[in-house]
Design an enzyme around this catalytic site. Sequence first.
Site, PDB file in Angstrom:
ATOM      1  N   ASP A  23       0.844  -1.193   0.000  1.00 43.75           N
ATOM      2  CA  ASP A  23       0.000   0.000   0.000  1.00 43.75           C
ATOM      3  C   ASP A  23       0.882   1.246   0.000  1.00 43.75           C
ATOM      4  OD1 ASP A  23      -1.992   1.901   0.386  1.00 43.75           O
ATOM      5  OD2 ASP A  23      -1.994   1.614   2.568  1.00 43.75           O
ATOM      6  N   ASN A  25      -0.553   4.590  -0.387  1.00 37.76           N
ATOM      7  CA  ASN A  25      -1.235   5.841  -0.008  1.00 37.76           C
ATOM      8  C   ASN A  25      -1.902   5.764   1.364  1.00 37.76           C
ATOM      9  OD1 ASN A  25      -3.313   4.163  -0.619  1.00 37.76           O
ATOM     10  ND2 ASN A  25      -4.432   5.611  -1.937  1.00 37.76           N
ATOM     11  N   ASP A  27      -4.176   3.875   2.692  1.00 42.63           N
ATOM     12  CA  ASP A  27      -5.588   3.520   2.919  1.00 42.63           C
ATOM     13  C   ASP A  27      -5.750   2.066   3.378  1.00 42.63           C
ATOM     14  OD1 ASP A  27      -5.109   2.122   0.617  1.00 42.63           O
ATOM     15  OD2 ASP A  27      -6.752   2.984  -0.550  1.00 42.63           O
ATOM     16  N   ASP A  31      -1.919  -1.322  -3.793  1.00 41.09           N
ATOM     17  CA  ASP A  31      -2.289  -0.588  -4.999  1.00 41.09           C
ATOM     18  C   ASP A  31      -1.261  -0.779  -6.111  1.00 41.09           C
ATOM     19  OD1 ASP A  31      -0.227   1.211  -3.996  1.00 41.09           O
ATOM     20  OD2 ASP A  31      -1.785   1.991  -2.646  1.00 41.09           O
ATOM     21  N   ASP A 100      -6.183 -11.342 -14.320  1.00 38.64           N
ATOM     22  CA  ASP A 100      -7.208 -12.343 -14.057  1.00 38.64           C
ATOM     23  C   ASP A 100      -8.365 -12.085 -15.020  1.00 38.64           C
ATOM     24  OD1 ASP A 100      -8.608 -14.356 -12.372  1.00 38.64           O
ATOM     25  OD2 ASP A 100      -7.075 -13.747 -10.937  1.00 38.64           O
ATOM     26  N   ASP A 202     -10.356 -17.530 -14.745  1.00 34.42           N
ATOM     27  CA  ASP A 202     -11.044 -17.891 -13.513  1.00 34.42           C
ATOM     28  C   ASP A 202     -12.247 -18.818 -13.721  1.00 34.42           C
ATOM     29  OD1 ASP A 202     -11.475 -17.048 -10.570  1.00 34.42           O
ATOM     30  OD2 ASP A 202     -13.444 -16.670 -11.456  1.00 34.42           O
ATOM     31  N   GLU A 259      -7.909 -21.914 -14.619  1.00 32.71           N
ATOM     32  CA  GLU A 259      -8.249 -22.465 -13.312  1.00 32.71           C
ATOM     33  C   GLU A 259      -9.300 -23.529 -13.579  1.00 32.71           C
ATOM     34  OE1 GLU A 259      -9.997 -21.335  -8.920  1.00 32.71           O
ATOM     35  OE2 GLU A 259     -10.997 -20.622 -10.716  1.00 32.71           O
ATOM     36  N   HIS A 331      -4.215 -17.694  -3.669  1.00 31.78           N
ATOM     37  CA  HIS A 331      -5.090 -16.871  -2.840  1.00 31.78           C
ATOM     38  C   HIS A 331      -6.346 -17.607  -2.385  1.00 31.78           C
ATOM     39  CE1 HIS A 331      -6.931 -16.868  -6.707  1.00 31.78           C
ATOM     40  NE2 HIS A 331      -8.001 -16.272  -6.239  1.00 31.78           N
ATOM     41  N   ASP A 332      -6.569 -18.820  -2.872  1.00 28.30           N
ATOM     42  CA  ASP A 332      -7.742 -19.596  -2.455  1.00 28.30           C
ATOM     43  C   ASP A 332      -7.372 -20.746  -1.527  1.00 28.30           C
ATOM     44  OD1 ASP A 332      -9.519 -18.144  -4.053  1.00 28.30           O
ATOM     45  OD2 ASP A 332      -9.170 -19.431  -5.791  1.00 28.30           O
TER      46      ASP A 332
HETATM   47  C1  GLC Z   1     -11.920 -18.580  -8.470  1.00 33.24           C
HETATM   48  C2  GLC Z   1     -11.085 -17.576  -7.714  1.00 33.24           C
HETATM   49  C3  GLC Z   1     -11.717 -17.342  -6.382  1.00 33.24           C
HETATM   50  C4  GLC Z   1     -13.105 -16.795  -6.593  1.00 33.24           C
HETATM   51  C5  GLC Z   1     -13.922 -17.688  -7.534  1.00 33.24           C
HETATM   52  C6  GLC Z   1     -15.132 -16.970  -8.039  1.00 33.24           C
HETATM   53  O1  GLC Z   1     -11.950 -19.806  -7.851  1.00 33.24           O
HETATM   54  O2  GLC Z   1      -9.764 -17.998  -7.635  1.00 33.24           O
HETATM   55  O3  GLC Z   1     -10.956 -16.494  -5.576  1.00 33.24           O
HETATM   56  O4  GLC Z   1     -13.759 -16.695  -5.377  1.00 33.24           O
HETATM   57  O5  GLC Z   1     -13.199 -18.074  -8.663  1.00 33.24           O
HETATM   58  O6  GLC Z   1     -14.773 -16.000  -8.973  1.00 33.24           O
HETATM   59 CA    CA Z   2      -3.643   1.894  -1.227  1.00 31.07          CA
END
Ligand code: GLC
Ligand code: CA
Length: 558
Positions: A23, A25, A27, A31, A100, A202, A259, A331-332
């Site tokens: 980050d 700025n 917040d 970013d 993405d 995705d 994915e 991230h999942d």
């Molecule tokens: C994919 C993404 C996940 C998201 C899902 C719905 O699995 O990686 O983070 O919640 O799609 O878009």
């Molecule tokens: Ca920021």
Amino acid sequence: MAITRKWWHDKVAYQIYPKSFRDTNGDGMGDLRGIISKLDYLKNLGIDIIWISPIYRSPFVDQGYDISDYYAIDPSFGTMEEFDELLTEAKKRDMHIVMDLVINHCSDQHEWFQKALKDPYGEYGEYFYFRKGVNGQPPSNTRAYFGGSTWEPVAGYEDLYYFHAYAVQQPDLNWENPKVLQELYTMINWWLEKGLAGFRIDAIINIQKDLDFPSYAPDGADGLASVVRMVESVNGVGEKLQDLKKNTFAKYDAFTVGEVFNMKREELEAFVGENGHFSTMFDFSANCLSDGPGGWYRNKTIAFDDFRRTVFQSQMECLDIGFLANIIENHDEPRGSSRFLPEHAQNEMGMKMLGTVSMLLRGLPFLYQGQEIGMTNCPMNSVEEYNDINTISEYRLALEAGLSEEEALEACYRFSRDNARTPMQWDDSSNAGFTSGTPWLKVNPNYTSVNVALQEKQEDSILNFYRKLIALRKSEEFRELFTYGDFHPVLEEETEILAYCRSLGQKKVMVIANFGKESAVISDDFFGDCRCLLTNDTVRISENRLTLAPAQVVVLTK
Ligand code: GLC
Ligand code: CA
């Protein structure tokens, strides 16, 4: 196998979760400026391709995976000018930006859906799946990925519903409608024209629906059946994906990584073969080993044997077909060290071992932010500290099943998506140097000992180990071998050793990792007069006997 060479084959990729990266700025949210400021850090690590999780305009019900404007950067991340600057700065460093692509669904705030709600039987209603109920009930009994029915009643209309495979606020787009496809293709090409290298695609397997929307035998106390049942029962997604590719990616020689869960094994070639739908797709097979019969609280601990077998199987299956993208975490998923390493090896040495085993497989390695410094799952004191929509629903599910709050929280600690989403740990100043404000999600309290600045200074840190590992993979001497070389498992009779061989022509590299609690002594002619390319400990070889400490990995060549 004769493979047509592609520009991305020998690259190393890195996933940025932008909200938690850096980050600038104050917040509390990462970013674009933050990403730009860390390009040199990534370059220095050896990264070529950067995948950035969604930065499009979004109400953030599902952290940007609910897009309300595909042509705009969400103001919390910055501006389109800053995005263009990021592209330019990446190019200067010979790095590629991948975004993405979330096109199975959009946000309920998207203009298309807002128009559809006003007139579900009009033009925009056709952009989504609106259906009448059946006998006063929703059209079918499928359960959305984040819990509850896939059908949401439409306000102001009697007995009318729309379909969403994920959250209520993520209506699925109608891929049967040529107008929708045209809108999507135009948008994708617009981004590629800008100079994007490609996309991570995705949830794409969900675009194919059974248009009858049948009901299935319930698989839970809620009387619903997972929407996966429908996804697995339909055919024909391939035609849609080929059409998508032909009208977009193929024209730009773009890199795409799908994915894809629930693919049918015999379709591997169609997905990632020479003329496959995608350049590559993630190998989730090892991650899926934790899947229980439903709900995180019923998930399993992964046995080493299963892990090894699964990794080898994926490798062998794809060998003559194409390339998989190898991950430890994203991230999942929870942090990989907590999932794939036995408890005794959940430490720096073990993380280096796991990293080595994963990065030297055949296929495209993807690192997830923080993996390179050994970030771990983050303990939360209560469910209020979680932000993720899926975690909240899994927590509830566990409580409904009769677990105590403590037990439900424990399931989240092991599997929550927020484990990987806590802010990147840059240094030991407040909030790990991620923000000067209040971070949107708790910083893992271990940041004082696990952070980039500290590891820069330690020669044997995980970060410096990853640098060496990537440098080895990309070295002049071994780049070809690690990219195109053969793969075959070795030492399979050793019950706690994960070992494989990569070879190309006369060149041969052996990766040997000890997942066991005790030291291991292994004999093999290969060890005779070999050379060690990398290890996380000291090499102990005498004649043809190799001794490995617990969690030790060696990379040998001859
Ligand atoms: C994919 C993404 C996940 C998201 C899902 C719905 O699995 O990686 O983070 O919640 O799609 O878009
Ligand atoms: Ca920021």
